[in-house]
Design a protein around this motif. Structure first.
Motif, mmCIF file in Angstrom:
data_model
loop_
_atom_site.group_PDB
_atom_site.id
_atom_site.type_symbol
_atom_site.label_atom_id
_atom_site.label_comp_id
_atom_site.label_asym_id
_atom_site.label_seq_id
_atom_site.Cartn_x
_atom_site.Cartn_y
_atom_site.Cartn_z
ATOM 1 N N VAL A 33 0.837 -1.204 0.000
ATOM 2 C CA VAL A 33 0.000 0.000 0.000
ATOM 3 C C VAL A 33 0.872 1.255 0.000
ATOM 4 O O VAL A 33 0.615 2.211 -0.741
ATOM 5 C CB VAL A 33 -0.944 0.004 1.220
ATOM 6 N N VAL A 34 1.923 1.251 0.816
ATOM 7 C CA VAL A 34 2.801 2.422 0.902
ATOM 8 C C VAL A 34 3.564 2.620 -0.408
ATOM 9 O O VAL A 34 3.680 3.743 -0.919
ATOM 10 C CB VAL A 34 3.781 2.276 2.084
ATOM 11 N N VAL A 35 4.081 1.533 -0.972
ATOM 12 C CA VAL A 35 4.808 1.627 -2.235
ATOM 13 C C VAL A 35 3.902 2.154 -3.341
ATOM 14 O O VAL A 35 4.282 3.063 -4.097
ATOM 15 C CB VAL A 35 5.387 0.255 -2.637
ATOM 16 N N ARG A 36 2.685 1.623 -3.435
ATOM 17 C CA ARG A 36 1.774 2.067 -4.483
ATOM 18 C C ARG A 36 1.380 3.533 -4.286
ATOM 19 O O ARG A 36 1.244 4.285 -5.252
ATOM 20 C CB ARG A 36 0.530 1.176 -4.517
ATOM 21 N N ALA A 37 1.216 3.947 -3.033
ATOM 22 C CA ALA A 37 0.893 5.347 -2.764
ATOM 23 C C ALA A 37 2.018 6.259 -3.236
ATOM 24 O O ALA A 37 1.772 7.335 -3.796
ATOM 25 C CB ALA A 37 0.638 5.553 -1.274
ATOM 26 N N ALA A 38 3.262 5.830 -3.015
ATOM 27 C CA ALA A 38 4.401 6.620 -3.471
ATOM 28 C C ALA A 38 4.413 6.721 -4.998
ATOM 29 O O ALA A 38 4.627 7.803 -5.567
ATOM 30 C CB ALA A 38 5.708 6.003 -2.968
ATOM 31 N N LEU A 39 4.174 5.612 -5.648
ATOM 32 C CA LEU A 39 4.130 5.611 -7.118
ATOM 33 C C LEU A 39 3.017 6.519 -7.623
ATOM 34 O O LEU A 39 3.208 7.289 -8.570
ATOM 35 C CB LEU A 39 3.934 4.188 -7.637
ATOM 36 N N ASP A 40 1.863 6.434 -7.003
ATOM 37 C CA ASP A 40 0.729 7.267 -7.410
ATOM 38 C C ASP A 40 0.974 8.749 -7.125
ATOM 39 O O ASP A 40 0.326 9.614 -7.727
ATOM 40 C CB ASP A 40 -0.546 6.803 -6.696
ATOM 41 N N SER A 41 1.913 9.027 -6.204
ATOM 42 C CA SER A 41 2.232 10.418 -5.860
ATOM 43 C C SER A 41 3.340 10.995 -6.732
ATOM 44 O O SER A 41 3.760 12.134 -6.517
ATOM 45 C CB SER A 41 2.641 10.508 -4.384
ATOM 46 N N GLY A 42 3.816 10.208 -7.675
ATOM 47 C CA GLY A 42 4.816 10.706 -8.609
ATOM 48 C C GLY A 42 6.217 10.174 -8.413
ATOM 49 O O GLY A 42 7.116 10.486 -9.195
ATOM 50 N N VAL A 43 6.443 9.357 -7.371
ATOM 51 C CA VAL A 43 7.762 8.743 -7.176
ATOM 52 C C VAL A 43 7.991 7.726 -8.296
ATOM 53 O O VAL A 43 7.134 6.887 -8.562
ATOM 54 C CB VAL A 43 7.840 8.044 -5.806
ATOM 55 N N ASN A 44 9.144 7.805 -8.951
ATOM 56 C CA ASN A 44 9.428 6.812 -9.997
ATOM 57 C C ASN A 44 10.816 6.181 -9.839
ATOM 58 O O ASN A 44 11.314 5.532 -10.756
ATOM 59 C CB ASN A 44 9.282 7.427 -11.393
#
Length: 346
Positions: A33-44
């Motif tokens: 959940v945390v990883v996906r939230a980071a990805l959805d927030s623009g982290v790549n």
């Protein structure tokens, strides 16, 4: 999220990346959940390591179903041989659930002997070249805490990226290492941007904004909650430089934090009693700042010589450029690690 080029690789990486060490204390479901939230927030850009126990597996859960070409994945190995390097890449690929890892790094190269081994015949760099041919990785980088060794490593021209600790408390890289990386157009990956947790939540935003005015590619704070993801990623979205008043406030905060923590420069080594002093303090930092008590204690107990072997000769303190009370700090570290039950008193 703003992006910056990862040096001569040219990859547009998010200014705020994801440091994978913190997810060790989450369940697989929580970590996903945390990883996906980071990805959805623009982290790549996501960084992990073979040494971070199940971090790669947990990150892999979060990556499942996410477009592979939308994220740059990095990991690292402590193995110094070609055979071991390739074996670790195979494990990492399986853990992440991917065919190709974008960046694979030599983890914590800290002395002349290790550097000579990885660059020599049968060394890890031979494994890296083979892995690139096989399509297992796209490029290779190096990480470490000893700036002199990193300077020698990058001078060889064989690495695309360099990862090192840098934060508002630890600025020695500004003298030579950072300029050298810029001159060679290396991707610059900043670890420990919050000084290993020395900056609390109230200082984290300013501590991350500190980097906006420096030529670094990506900053990789650890994240283990949705709140941390939102707070950290906001820095990358807003791109607000620190004001003069905020810089002064941050400096005041630094003074309050003091200077009594190990920077892992290793000037204290070798210890006459053969204690790996920086490792003892690193593990104590995980115990006290990262909430990884079990992980830290397990590794501490596996040390060939633990902190209680200190004979208080004081040689380490005479070498320490930060004048740390190393003998007392070793005693405190051993107390933490020897009796995790003391957590009940905190």
């Amino acid at each position: 999220m703003i992006t910056r080029k990862l040096g001569r690789l040219g990859w547009p990486v998010s200014f705020i990346g994801f440091g994978g060490i913190a997810v060790q204390r989450l369940t697989e479901e929580e970590a996903a959940v945390v990883v996906r939230a980071a990805l959805d927030s623009g982290v790549n850009f996501i960084d992990s390591a073979r040494g971070y126990t199940d971090s790669e597996v947990k990150i892999g859960k979060g990556l499942k179903g996410f477009p592979r070409d939308k994220v740059y994945l990095a990991s690292k190995t402590m193995d110094r041989t070609a055979v071991g390097f390739l074996a670790d890449i195979a494990k990492s690929r399986s853990n992440f659930g991917v065919e190709t890892i974008d960046l694979y790094q030599l983890h914590n190269v800290k002395d002349e002997q290790s550097l000579a081994q990885v660059l020599g015949p049968g060394g890890a760099m031979e494994g890296a070249e083979e892995a690139i041919k096989r399509g297992w990785i796209r490029s290779v980088g190096i990480t470490g805490h000893v700036t002199a060794i990193l300077e020698k490593a990058i001078a060889t021209g064989r690495f695309s990226t360099c990862q090192f600790p840098f934060n508002a408390l630890e600025t020695r890289v500004l003298d030579r290492l950072l300029p050298a990386c810029v001159e060679q157009d290396l991707g610059i990956i900043v670890m420990k941007p919050l000084a290993g947790g020395a900056f609390g939540p109230e200082r984290a935003e300013k501590a991350l904004r500190f980097f906006l005015e420096y030529p670094v590619s990506v900053v990789i704070p650890g994240m283990d909650s949705l709140a941390q993801v939102e707070e950290n990623c906001r820095v990358g979205r807003e791109e607000r430089l620190l004001t003069a008043a905020e810089k002064e406030e941050l400096q005041t905060s630094l003074q309050e934090l003091g200077e009594q923590f190990c920077r892992r420069c290793e000037y204290c080594m070798p210890c006459p009693s053969k204690i790996n002093i920086p490792l003892a303090f690193l593990l104590d930092g995980y115990w006290s700042r990262y909430n990884l008590q079990g992980w830290a204690v397990e590794r501490y107990m596996a040390m060939p010589v633990r902190a209680d072997a200190c004979i208080e000769c004081g040689v380490c303190e005479s070498r320490c450029p930060y004048d740390l009370p190393i003998r007392e700090m070793l005693k405190e570290a051993h107390v933490h690690m020897e009796d995790p039950g003391l957590l009940q008193d905190k």
